[in-house]
Design a protein around this motif. Sequence first.
Motif: not given
Length: 708
Positions: A122-141
Amino acid sequence: MLKPVAHTYRLLLTAVALLLSSVLFAEDGYQLWLRYSKTDNPVLLQQYTQLFSNIYVQGNNATSKVIRDELTLAVKGITGKEPVFVTSTAKAQLVIQLTTESLGDEGFRITSNTASKTVTVLANNHVGMLYGTFHLLRLAQTQQNLSQLNVTSKPAVQLRILNHWDNLNRYVERGYAGISIFNWHTLPGYIDQRYIDYARANASIGINGTVLTNVNANAWVLTAPYLQKVKALADVFRPYGIKVYLTARFSAPIEIGRLKTADPLDPQVQQWWKDKAREIYTLIPDFGGFLVKANSEGQPGPQDYHRSHADGANMLAAAVVPYKGIIMWRAFVYSHETPEDRFKQAYNEFQPLDGKFSSNVLVQVKNGPIDFQPREPFSPLFGAMPKTPLMMEFQLTQEYLGQGTHLVYEAPLFKEVLQSDTYANDKGSFVQKVIDGSLNNHTLSGIAGVANIGNDINWCGHPFAQANWYALGRMAWNSSLSAEEIAEEWIRQTFGHDAQLVATCKQLMLASHETMVNYMTPLGLHHIMGNGHHYGPLPWGNTLPRADWNPVYYHRADSFGIGFNRTATGSNALAQYQPAVQQQWQDSNTCNLRYLLWFHHVSWYHKMPTGNTLWQQLCNSYNTGVAGVAAMQQQWNTLHNKIDIQRFKQVQQLLQIQYNEAVWWRDACLLYFQTFSKQPIPNEYQQPAHTLHYYQGLHFPYAPGNGQ
Ligand code: BDP
């Protein structure tokens, strides 16, 4: 016996297989930490495959497209399967969407639902969504369990910026990784895939701004055709949450505006900048603003008109303020007309201006008082300008840290500075709190890294130099991450997960900064490198026209001892710090050995806490540094089956160069300082292979990074 034809056939097959395997296992480093290699842990593979199979990404704008593109690439790599993007949250295992819950401009929250085995970002805007996505991908990586997540994350520092010292002709000042990635000649027509990959890499570590041009600025970038090129880059970077900034040459109104003056108090000059700002913002509505180097090392500035740095900064600030732009005004100033200790000059000029800058100005201060040395005490300005937002400037490109060939992981250096206590308000007034704005309640806050990026296939030249780019972003976002945690993240994403591989690389990286300090400038020595290009040792350097460009100015070796007395009996630079800091460093018997020769001129016979005399300690430190590189080589060699051959060999060869140069530094410095100490290099240490005369005869007119 094999028939000759069959035999030849087999040989051929073997050769092809060998060739294939070396090609398959070769990696050129282009993918940085975004390699998205297949998960080799079967349990996690199953979890990731299930989680990433059906994904809902809210929205249909450029950033949500970027999120889907990244997920497509990543999920295919990590799980081997392409994700399906569904249009309703009910059908998705992974939901990435907006929320009204307050997470800030760039923050995000990631939660797992154990029962439904779903994850929500969740985020307040799309850039926040992008940062959250990269965070999740970092956890997977980094192969973490994603079934129990409950992470809320917001950046510690607001402006997280790269400073490119790139010229319009693509020459990179202090660049050791090829020429600039910004190809001004083919812009705006040609959009290199590199621009997109650069934006991806930056967004993945939270970097949200880039200054495209050198601080030694060229007014030409502000002309209409170049602004079209800048716009093209801004358009590429925008969906990734990255703003562009330019360096402003202070004399631009004269050079490209045909005015007679650039005096900041002249109404015509003020109008010229206002018009220029309007022109820029018409093209690039979210243009970040300007970075300025003024009245420093020959650059024009307000003092040319007897105006102050604040007058100059505020004039530019007024031009960009209607568009929410900012000015980053650099405090890296020193003047040869002032016979004052260079250490003191930035403070002397800027501290009295505290409170005089407009509210959209940040003063950008290098981490130390001199200039990106292997080790410096923190700049005293950090504890002395409470009314001004101060921005940190670190140097990722290793101008004074072994340039493109030495493995030096800089996160420990960044941490050392950020965790220094300025005592400005009281105990606990860490530099980190100054620059994140929390100490003095500033809403503007920033951190900049002078970029180490060029057009080399692996971006940064040395494969490990990528870690410094990575560390800057991660640390700027999350100040509680340790240098070790960041190293581990980077290693896993860059090289792999084998336990020995991770442990060995970590060990190597974490010790590397101290090792380099030891073989270059131990015990607080500083600025004793080659003239101009700053390559290699030149402690005897004494030929440049300005005293403070010469190494002898900084080490002050004589028959008594060595070091720069900056206490009350010397230049008294120490007085620029708060009393509690002064106390830490003012006595040569108790001063941390890291800073000893920064503040004291110490006798060769001075007894150190280690029991050694200063001379013995110097010999010991230089040799410890060389031994440190030998240890790095041994450690690296144990990894030959664990890393692809291409990167393995590249690092191996670079470590050999580093070793040779560490020996060179040790021998040249000790032989030279010995002419003052008049004492032998203790027998337990390897003796120099050449004479001092030999080292003094070495010249490197074409060392990189210095010259057009
Ligand atoms: C010095 C560099 C020089 C830069 C200057 C700066 O040698 O190339 O222009 O810093 O930061 O370290 O402005």
